[in-house]
Write a protein that holds these residues in place. Structure first.
Motif, PDB file in Angstrom:
ATOM      1  N   GLN A  24      26.983  66.189  15.388  1.00  0.00           N
ATOM      2  CA  GLN A  24      28.090  65.577  14.647  1.00  0.00           C
ATOM      3  C   GLN A  24      27.981  65.768  13.132  1.00  0.00           C
ATOM      4  OE1 GLN A  24      30.602  64.424  16.618  1.00  0.00           O
ATOM      5  NE2 GLN A  24      29.238  65.115  18.224  1.00  0.00           N
ATOM      6  N   GLN A  25      27.275  66.810  12.692  1.00  0.00           N
ATOM      7  CA  GLN A  25      27.133  67.101  11.275  1.00  0.00           C
ATOM      8  C   GLN A  25      28.117  68.191  10.870  1.00  0.00           C
ATOM      9  OE1 GLN A  25      24.812  65.546   9.095  1.00  0.00           O
ATOM     10  NE2 GLN A  25      24.646  64.199  10.871  1.00  0.00           N
ATOM     11  N   ARG A  26      28.507  68.174   9.609  1.00  0.00           N
ATOM     12  CA  ARG A  26      29.351  69.233   9.058  1.00  0.00           C
ATOM     13  C   ARG A  26      28.439  70.406   8.743  1.00  0.00           C
ATOM     14  NH1 ARG A  26      30.033  70.819   4.055  1.00  0.00           N
ATOM     15  NH2 ARG A  26      31.883  71.972   3.515  1.00  0.00           N
ATOM     16  N   CYS A  27      28.717  71.556   9.315  1.00  0.00           N
ATOM     17  CA  CYS A  27      27.862  72.726   9.174  1.00  0.00           C
ATOM     18  C   CYS A  27      28.640  73.895   8.583  1.00  0.00           C
ATOM     19  CB  CYS A  27      27.299  73.127  10.542  1.00  0.00           C
ATOM     20  SG  CYS A  27      26.337  71.835  11.328  1.00  0.00           S
ATOM     21  N   THR A  28      27.898  74.861   8.089  1.00  0.00           N
ATOM     22  CA  THR A  28      28.489  76.072   7.535  1.00  0.00           C
ATOM     23  C   THR A  28      27.789  77.271   8.131  1.00  0.00           C
ATOM     24  OG1 THR A  28      28.936  74.934   5.454  1.00  0.00           O
ATOM     25  CG2 THR A  28      29.001  77.328   5.405  1.00  0.00           C
ATOM     26  N   ARG A  29      28.557  78.242   8.589  1.00  0.00           N
ATOM     27  CA  ARG A  29      28.012  79.480   9.144  1.00  0.00           C
ATOM     28  C   ARG A  29      28.083  80.553   8.070  1.00  0.00           C
ATOM     29  NH1 ARG A  29      31.016  79.640  13.230  1.00  0.00           N
ATOM     30  NH2 ARG A  29      29.556  78.591  14.598  1.00  0.00           N
ATOM     31  N   ASN A  30      26.941  81.164   7.756  1.00  0.00           N
ATOM     32  CA  ASN A  30      26.888  82.250   6.787  1.00  0.00           C
ATOM     33  C   ASN A  30      27.643  83.444   7.340  1.00  0.00           C
ATOM     34  OD1 ASN A  30      25.717  84.809   5.651  1.00  0.00           O
ATOM     35  ND2 ASN A  30      24.657  83.333   4.363  1.00  0.00           N
ATOM     36  N   ARG A  31      28.580  83.955   6.572  1.00  0.00           N
ATOM     37  CA  ARG A  31      29.414  85.061   7.043  1.00  0.00           C
ATOM     38  C   ARG A  31      28.631  86.351   7.242  1.00  0.00           C
ATOM     39  NH1 ARG A  31      34.870  85.063   3.469  1.00  0.00           N
ATOM     40  NH2 ARG A  31      34.834  82.859   2.963  1.00  0.00           N
ATOM     41  N   THR A  32      27.592  86.553   6.454  1.00  0.00           N
ATOM     42  CA  THR A  32      26.828  87.787   6.533  1.00  0.00           C
ATOM     43  C   THR A  32      25.788  87.749   7.650  1.00  0.00           C
ATOM     44  OG1 THR A  32      27.093  88.051   4.159  1.00  0.00           O
ATOM     45  CG2 THR A  32      25.405  89.394   5.214  1.00  0.00           C
ATOM     46  N   SER A  33      24.966  86.698   7.657  1.00  0.00           N
ATOM     47  CA  SER A  33      23.868  86.636   8.618  1.00  0.00           C
ATOM     48  C   SER A  33      24.217  85.893   9.900  1.00  0.00           C
ATOM     49  CB  SER A  33      22.659  85.953   7.981  1.00  0.00           C
ATOM     50  OG  SER A  33      22.919  84.564   7.779  1.00  0.00           O
ATOM     51  N   GLY A  34      25.260  85.058   9.856  1.00  0.00           N
ATOM     52  CA  GLY A  34      25.607  84.258  11.021  1.00  0.00           C
ATOM     53  C   GLY A  34      24.773  82.995  11.150  1.00  0.00           C
ATOM     54  N   LYS A  35      23.803  82.787  10.237  1.00  0.00           N
ATOM     55  CA  LYS A  35      22.937  81.613  10.292  1.00  0.00           C
ATOM     56  C   LYS A  35      23.754  80.367   9.971  1.00  0.00           C
ATOM     57  CE  LYS A  35      18.724  81.993   8.975  1.00  0.00           C
ATOM     58  NZ  LYS A  35      17.448  82.097   8.259  1.00  0.00           N
ATOM     59  N   GLU A  36      23.464  79.283  10.668  1.00  0.00           N
ATOM     60  CA  GLU A  36      24.187  78.035  10.483  1.00  0.00           C
ATOM     61  C   GLU A  36      23.329  77.026   9.714  1.00  0.00           C
ATOM     62  OE1 GLU A  36      25.348  76.793  14.380  1.00  0.00           O
ATOM     63  OE2 GLU A  36      26.772  78.445  14.595  1.00  0.00           O
ATOM     64  N   TYR A  37      23.932  76.420   8.713  1.00  0.00           N
ATOM     65  CA  TYR A  37      23.261  75.428   7.882  1.00  0.00           C
ATOM     66  C   TYR A  37      23.955  74.084   8.032  1.00  0.00           C
ATOM     67  CZ  TYR A  37      21.461  79.640   5.689  1.00  0.00           C
ATOM     68  OH  TYR A  37      20.854  80.847   5.464  1.00  0.00           O
ATOM     69  N   GLY A  38      23.196  73.009   7.916  1.00  0.00           N
ATOM     70  CA  GLY A  38      23.772  71.675   7.929  1.00  0.00           C
ATOM     71  C   GLY A  38      23.483  70.861   9.168  1.00  0.00           C
ATOM     72  N   HIS A  39      22.908  71.487  10.199  1.00  0.00           N
ATOM     73  CA  HIS A  39      22.601  70.759  11.422  1.00  0.00           C
ATOM     74  C   HIS A  39      21.534  69.694  11.168  1.00  0.00           C
ATOM     75  CE1 HIS A  39      24.822  73.299  14.236  1.00  0.00           C
ATOM     76  NE2 HIS A  39      24.413  74.341  13.535  1.00  0.00           N
ATOM     77  N   ALA A  40      21.578  68.617  11.932  1.00  0.00           N
ATOM     78  CA  ALA A  40      20.536  67.600  11.876  1.00  0.00           C
ATOM     79  C   ALA A  40      19.204  68.238  12.283  1.00  0.00           C
ATOM     80  CB  ALA A  40      20.874  66.447  12.809  1.00  0.00           C
ATOM     81  N   LEU A  41      18.100  67.671  11.801  1.00  0.00           N
ATOM     82  CA  LEU A  41      16.783  68.240  12.076  1.00  0.00           C
ATOM     83  C   LEU A  41      16.471  68.322  13.562  1.00  0.00           C
ATOM     84  CD1 LEU A  41      14.673  66.563   9.265  1.00  0.00           C
ATOM     85  CD2 LEU A  41      15.527  68.914   9.356  1.00  0.00           C
ATOM     86  N   ASP A  42      16.986  67.392  14.357  1.00  0.00           N
ATOM     87  CA  ASP A  42      16.694  67.390  15.787  1.00  0.00           C
ATOM     88  C   ASP A  42      17.810  68.025  16.630  1.00  0.00           C
ATOM     89  OD1 ASP A  42      18.553  65.400  15.344  1.00  0.00           O
ATOM     90  OD2 ASP A  42      17.551  63.914  16.593  1.00  0.00           O
ATOM     91  N   CYS A  43      18.742  68.699  15.992  1.00  0.00           N
ATOM     92  CA  CYS A  43      19.853  69.319  16.703  1.00  0.00           C
ATOM     93  C   CYS A  43      19.378  70.569  17.452  1.00  0.00           C
ATOM     94  CB  CYS A  43      20.971  69.699  15.728  1.00  0.00           C
ATOM     95  SG  CYS A  43      22.392  70.476  16.539  1.00  0.00           S
ATOM     96  N   PRO A  44      19.760  70.717  18.723  1.00  0.00           N
ATOM     97  CA  PRO A  44      19.357  71.911  19.466  1.00  0.00           C
ATOM     98  C   PRO A  44      19.999  73.199  18.942  1.00  0.00           C
ATOM     99  CG  PRO A  44      20.908  70.611  20.760  1.00  0.00           C
ATOM    100  CD  PRO A  44      20.577  69.809  19.533  1.00  0.00           C
ATOM    101  N   GLU A  45      21.050  73.097  18.143  1.00  0.00           N
ATOM    102  CA  GLU A  45      21.721  74.270  17.584  1.00  0.00           C
ATOM    103  C   GLU A  45      21.163  74.682  16.228  1.00  0.00           C
ATOM    104  OE1 GLU A  45      24.260  76.097  19.181  1.00  0.00           O
ATOM    105  OE2 GLU A  45      23.422  74.894  20.805  1.00  0.00           O
ATOM    106  N   ARG A  46      20.242  73.875  15.653  1.00  0.00           N
ATOM    107  CA  ARG A  46      19.656  74.191  14.343  1.00  0.00           C
ATOM    108  C   ARG A  46      18.743  75.413  14.474  1.00  0.00           C
ATOM    109  NH1 ARG A  46      18.211  71.736   9.463  1.00  0.00           N
ATOM    110  NH2 ARG A  46      16.201  72.417   8.698  1.00  0.00           N
TER     111      ARG A  46
END
Length: 58
Positions: free
Chosen positions: A26-48
């Motif tokens: 339930q965090q607001r995240c941002t996906r890097n357009r170049t690398s595809g890496k996602e930032y903003g996930h909670a520390l315990d998020c399985p998608e981090r």
């Protein structure tokens, strides 16, 4: 984009390029357009991404 907590009538949005709300943490995240890496996930998020540093560790 608003960074207020909602008390002034505006809320944080995720309508910019690469921005989204994670359905797992339930965090607001941002996906890097170049690398595809996602930032903003909670520390315990399985998608981090596992290679992201923990901001609480110095």
């Amino acid at each position: 984009m608003s960074l207020t907590d909602g008390s002034t009538g505006t809320t944080l949005t995720a309508d910019g390029p690469g921005e989204f709300w994670c359905p797992f943490c339930q965090q607001r995240c941002t996906r890097n357009r170049t690398s595809g890496k996602e930032y903003g996930h909670a520390l315990d998020c399985p998608e981090r991404p596992t290679d992201l540093d923990n901001p609480d560790q110095k």
